[in-house]
Design a protein around this motif. Structure first.
Motif: not given
Length: 128
Positions: A21-23, A52-55, A57-65
């Motif tokens: 729901k949040g953005g 993304a981590r704050t909003a 709680s997802v860790d996208l470290a290592g992800a590519v665009m």
């Protein structure tokens, strides 16, 4: 499926997470930064990882665009994202619908194509 969507909406630029729901609202410069690397194998910017981590709680470290963030462009007329489902039609009989029951019918194929061309002409991205 992308983890985040960066999109213009109603005169603002937002980042959303499918199913959440949040953005977050971002300035034009950050949207342009994302757009400039959208289809690449560049890592996500540090500010986006933090948000993304704050909003969510997802860790996208290592992800590519290209795999993680769908960046929708601003349209000529300033429209936001719209969807049009091509099927036989709607019977307006969903339990959440407030309209009276309707005859189950949709547009003929030629008219569906015409609607899609009108949307594309207005700057709405199709098939994305």
């Amino acid at each position: 499926m992308h983890q985040l969507i960066a999109s213009p909406y109603n005169g603002t630029l937002l980042i959303a997470r499918p199913g959440s729901k949040g953005g977050m609202r971002i300035p034009r410069a950050l949207h342009e930064e994302l757009a400039s690397t959208a289809g690449s194998s560049s890592p996500l910017p540090a500010w986006l990882l933090d948000h993304a981590r704050t909003a969510w709680s997802v860790d996208l470290a290592g992800a590519v665009m290209r795999d993680s963030v769908l960046v929708r462009p601003e349209t000529r007329l300033g429209y936001g994202r719209a969807t049009y489902e091509i099927n036989k039609g709607c019977n307006f009989n969903c339990e959440h619908c407030y309209l009276a029951e309707r005859k189950y019918e949709g547009l003929p194929w030629a008219d569906k194509i015409r609607v899609l061309h009108l949307l594309a002409g207005a700057g709405v991205m199709c098939c994305r």
